[in-house]
Design a protein around this motif. Structure first.
Motif, mmCIF file in Angstrom:
data_model
loop_
_atom_site.group_PDB
_atom_site.id
_atom_site.type_symbol
_atom_site.label_atom_id
_atom_site.label_comp_id
_atom_site.label_asym_id
_atom_site.label_seq_id
_atom_site.Cartn_x
_atom_site.Cartn_y
_atom_site.Cartn_z
ATOM 1 N N GLU A 54 74.698 37.599 38.644
ATOM 2 C CA GLU A 54 75.787 37.432 39.602
ATOM 3 C C GLU A 54 75.293 37.002 40.981
ATOM 4 O OE1 GLU A 54 77.579 41.210 40.661
ATOM 5 O OE2 GLU A 54 79.570 40.290 40.638
ATOM 6 N N LEU A 55 74.151 37.540 41.403
ATOM 7 C CA LEU A 55 73.676 37.291 42.767
ATOM 8 C C LEU A 55 72.615 36.193 42.804
ATOM 9 C CD1 LEU A 55 73.450 41.001 44.005
ATOM 10 C CD2 LEU A 55 75.401 39.462 44.065
ATOM 11 N N GLY A 56 72.358 35.582 41.671
ATOM 12 C CA GLY A 56 71.416 34.453 41.632
ATOM 13 C C GLY A 56 69.997 34.860 41.997
ATOM 14 N N ILE A 57 69.593 36.071 41.624
ATOM 15 C CA ILE A 57 68.207 36.492 41.896
ATOM 16 C C ILE A 57 67.324 35.834 40.836
ATOM 17 C CG2 ILE A 57 66.688 38.507 42.234
ATOM 18 C CD1 ILE A 57 69.302 40.218 42.267
ATOM 19 N N PRO A 58 66.170 35.290 41.246
ATOM 20 C CA PRO A 58 65.287 34.710 40.229
ATOM 21 C C PRO A 58 64.946 35.764 39.168
ATOM 22 C CG PRO A 58 64.433 34.312 42.462
ATOM 23 C CD PRO A 58 65.624 35.211 42.603
ATOM 24 N N GLN A 59 64.849 35.344 37.931
ATOM 25 C CA GLN A 59 64.489 36.290 36.860
ATOM 26 C C GLN A 59 63.127 36.900 37.171
ATOM 27 O OE1 GLN A 59 66.017 37.616 34.058
ATOM 28 N NE2 GLN A 59 67.755 36.763 35.186
ATOM 29 N N PRO A 60 62.955 38.192 36.920
ATOM 30 C CA PRO A 60 61.653 38.810 37.212
ATOM 31 C C PRO A 60 60.516 38.115 36.445
ATOM 32 C CG PRO A 60 63.273 40.453 36.546
ATOM 33 C CD PRO A 60 63.920 39.134 36.355
ATOM 34 N N ASP A 61 59.378 37.967 37.109
ATOM 35 C CA ASP A 61 58.211 37.405 36.425
ATOM 36 C C ASP A 61 57.613 38.435 35.474
ATOM 37 O OD1 ASP A 61 57.694 34.747 38.045
ATOM 38 O OD2 ASP A 61 58.318 36.291 39.482
ATOM 39 N N TYR A 62 57.785 39.712 35.831
ATOM 40 C CA TYR A 62 57.275 40.796 34.981
ATOM 41 C C TYR A 62 58.342 41.866 34.878
ATOM 42 C CZ TYR A 62 52.721 38.781 36.194
ATOM 43 O OH TYR A 62 51.659 37.923 36.385
ATOM 44 N N ASN A 63 58.538 42.413 33.672
ATOM 45 C CA ASN A 63 59.367 43.608 33.527
ATOM 46 C C ASN A 63 58.516 44.684 32.850
ATOM 47 O OD1 ASN A 63 61.180 45.669 32.866
ATOM 48 N ND2 ASN A 63 62.891 44.223 32.825
ATOM 49 N N LEU A 64 58.324 45.791 33.553
ATOM 50 C CA LEU A 64 57.421 46.830 33.048
ATOM 51 C C LEU A 64 58.110 47.767 32.056
ATOM 52 C CD1 LEU A 64 55.687 47.740 36.449
ATOM 53 C CD2 LEU A 64 54.985 46.023 34.767
ATOM 54 N N HIS A 65 59.432 47.684 31.966
ATOM 55 C CA HIS A 65 60.204 48.476 30.985
ATOM 56 C C HIS A 65 59.829 49.958 30.993
ATOM 57 C CE1 HIS A 65 62.048 44.918 29.292
ATOM 58 N NE2 HIS A 65 60.855 44.355 29.167
ATOM 59 N N VAL A 66 59.695 50.575 32.174
ATOM 60 C CA VAL A 66 59.304 51.995 32.179
ATOM 61 C C VAL A 66 60.436 52.916 31.726
ATOM 62 C CG1 VAL A 66 57.567 51.732 34.014
ATOM 63 C CG2 VAL A 66 59.893 52.414 34.598
ATOM 64 N N GLY A 67 61.668 52.523 31.973
ATOM 65 C CA GLY A 67 62.809 53.341 31.542
ATOM 66 C C GLY A 67 62.889 54.667 32.275
ATOM 67 N N SER A 68 63.646 55.607 31.676
ATOM 68 C CA SER A 68 63.897 56.896 32.331
ATOM 69 C C SER A 68 62.829 57.910 31.961
ATOM 70 C CB SER A 68 65.260 57.438 31.901
ATOM 71 O OG SER A 68 66.251 56.466 32.133
ATOM 72 N N GLY A 69 62.726 58.957 32.777
ATOM 73 C CA GLY A 69 61.777 60.038 32.485
ATOM 74 C C GLY A 69 61.720 60.982 33.667
ATOM 75 N N SER A 70 60.805 61.952 33.596
ATOM 76 C CA SER A 70 60.637 62.845 34.750
ATOM 77 C C SER A 70 60.068 62.013 35.896
ATOM 78 C CB SER A 70 59.670 63.977 34.399
ATOM 79 O OG SER A 70 58.368 63.425 34.281
ATOM 80 N N HIS A 71 60.117 62.558 37.100
ATOM 81 C CA HIS A 71 59.593 61.809 38.250
ATOM 82 C C HIS A 71 58.143 61.407 38.014
ATOM 83 C CE1 HIS A 71 62.898 62.035 41.106
ATOM 84 N NE2 HIS A 71 63.168 63.196 40.555
ATOM 85 N N ALA A 72 57.320 62.371 37.587
ATOM 86 C CA ALA A 72 55.888 62.091 37.424
ATOM 87 C C ALA A 72 55.666 61.035 36.346
ATOM 88 C CB ALA A 72 55.149 63.376 37.077
ATOM 89 N N GLN A 73 56.340 61.217 35.226
ATOM 90 C CA GLN A 73 56.137 60.298 34.099
ATOM 91 C C GLN A 73 56.554 58.876 34.483
ATOM 92 O OE1 GLN A 73 58.943 60.903 30.968
ATOM 93 N NE2 GLN A 73 57.361 60.702 29.398
ATOM 94 N N GLN A 74 57.742 58.783 35.071
ATOM 95 C CA GLN A 74 58.281 57.471 35.431
ATOM 96 C C GLN A 74 57.383 56.785 36.471
ATOM 97 O OE1 GLN A 74 61.975 57.362 37.773
ATOM 98 N NE2 GLN A 74 62.896 56.205 36.096
#
Ligand code: UD1
Ligand code: UDP
Length: 363
Positions: A54-74
């Motif tokens: 929607e906002l025309g942001i360039p697609q990320p060059d990298y996606n780390l896919h960390v997802g959800s988790g505890s603060h430390a884990q994430q």
């Protein structure tokens, strides 16, 4: 010159959209490369992808896919992934936004590799160290080389902590974003979800202090229930809150309209047309001011103190009677606000950020 931008959560996509646009504008004149890392902190389509499109942001060059988790884990997963990318990319700057776990992970990884950090939304403080965001902000500011403050208050907060070098009061990038799309807000006669202009309340809730306490969440939704007896209440529900509502078995009145997280343009259209906004979001408090809609904040403190000082925002915590008192003040026309205050800059914060980054590098 190469800048690695690190984003991961919804508000960061919106902020980065404004700055990426400024990067592109300058790119015609200078050789500038922006490499975008998406940590994957937010990953649902309507919490992430929708904003890039929607906002025309360039697609990320990298996606780390960390997802959800505890603060430390994430945060740990982000740190590992970011370090790897920074080693490969060898940027001149790392650019981080706001106060999420993606922010602190980016700042920590870069600082240990001696890569200078530029922090957008530096100097904000709630002075509540129980908020994970407060820890993220304080630590990020203390390892940053360039600190882009949205307000004078933010500059003063940094001064109090002994940080004066590299501090630039540029204004607020979310205001830039709003200015860019403002023309589109001009009232369409048909609003979504069957609501009428200035005839409904718009709400968002996601702050840990509210979602993690059954009592707080109940008080908030009880107050929404009361308000919905008078005007429709639309709640754009964050997935975190949806999860807790289910866990606590909170009874949501049928008269409250629960929505999926909204795309940005629909969100600001609703903010513009609402009678009142109820929120614990940082960004939404400011946007309420930008579109001149009274705001009731479901927190005990705010980093955006100016909104309260000019009377556009009132802090009510998760307290049903205070929330309802504030609501009736809005309905009774008792919210006296100087909407013309130009607190958040001139809509050119992003240009200033990019110019300062480039200028700093060449000096
Ligand atoms: C994070 C930020 C907060 C920011 C908010 C913006 C931190 C510590 N918090 O909070 O400062 O205001 O983003 O929205 O960084 N979830 C999904 N799908 C998603 C993302 C999250 O289902 O795409 C659910 C998961 O159950 C997850 C929970 O939401 O555990 C919380 O997500 P998380 O990113 O940890 O924190 P937020 O509450 O989103
Ligand atoms: N937002 C949105 N859709 C929604 C809720 C919020 O586009 O359903 C936008 C909102 O307009 C603002 C930003 O997301 O630009 C605020 O993000 P959020 O409330 O998630 O985080 P915070 O600002 O509290 O860190």
């Amino acid at each position: 010159m190469k800048v690695v931008t690190i984003v991961g959560a919804r508000p960061q996509f919106i902020k980065a959209a404004a700055v990426s646009r400024a990067f592109n504008n300058l790119n015609s004149k200078k050789s500038l490369a922006e490499v975008i890392i998406h940590t994957g902190q937010h990953y649902d389509h309507n919490m992430s992808e929708v904003f890039f499109k929607e906002l025309g942001i360039p697609q990320p060059d990298y996606n780390l896919h960390v997802g959800s988790g505890s603060h430390a884990q994430q945060t740990a997963d982000m740190l590992k992934g970011i370090e790897e990318v920074l080693r490969k990319e060898q940027p001149d700057w790392v650019l981080v936004y706001g106060d999420t776990n993606s922010t602190i992970a980016g700042a920590l990884a870069a600082s240990k590799m001696h890569i200078p950090i530029a922090h957008v939304e530096a100097g904000l403080r709630s002075y509540n160290r129980r908020m994970p965001e407060e820890i993220n902000r304080v630590l990020t500011d203390h390892v940053s080389t360039l600190l882009f403050c949205p307000t004078k208050t933010a500059v003063t907060n940094l001064e109090r902590e002994g940080i004066t070098e590299g501090v630039k009061n540029v204004g607020d990038v979310m205001y830039d974003c709003m200015q860019y799309y403002r023309a589109r807000l001009e009232t369409s006669s048909v609003l979504p979800f069957g609501v009428q202009r200035k005839g409904f309340a718009l709400a968002t809730v996601h702050r840990a202090e509210n979602t993690d306490s059954p009592q707080s969440l109940r008080q908030i939704f009880d107050s929404f229930k009361e308000i919905s007896k008078q005007i429709p209440v639309l709640v754009a529900l964050h997935p975190r809150t949806r999860k807790f509502i289910e866990n606590y078995n909170i009874d949501i009145s049928d008269s409250i309209k629960i929505l999926e997280p909204l795309p940005y343009l629909q969100m600001i259209e609703l903010e513009h047309n609402a009678k009142v906004i109820l929120t614990d979001s940082g960004g939404v408090q400011k946007e309420a001011l930008f579109v001149e809609t009274p705001c009731i904040t479901l927190r005990e403190e705010t980093e955006w103190v100016e909104t309260v000082e000019i009377g556009a925002n009132v802090l009510c915590g998760a307290n049903k009677s205070r929330i309802l008192d504030a609501y009736y003040r809005v309905i009774d026309g008792d919210f006296k606000v100087d909407w013309s205050s130009n607190i958040y800059g001139d809509g050119k914060a992003s240009d200033k950020i990019v110019e300062l980054l480039v200028g700093d590098h060449s000096s």
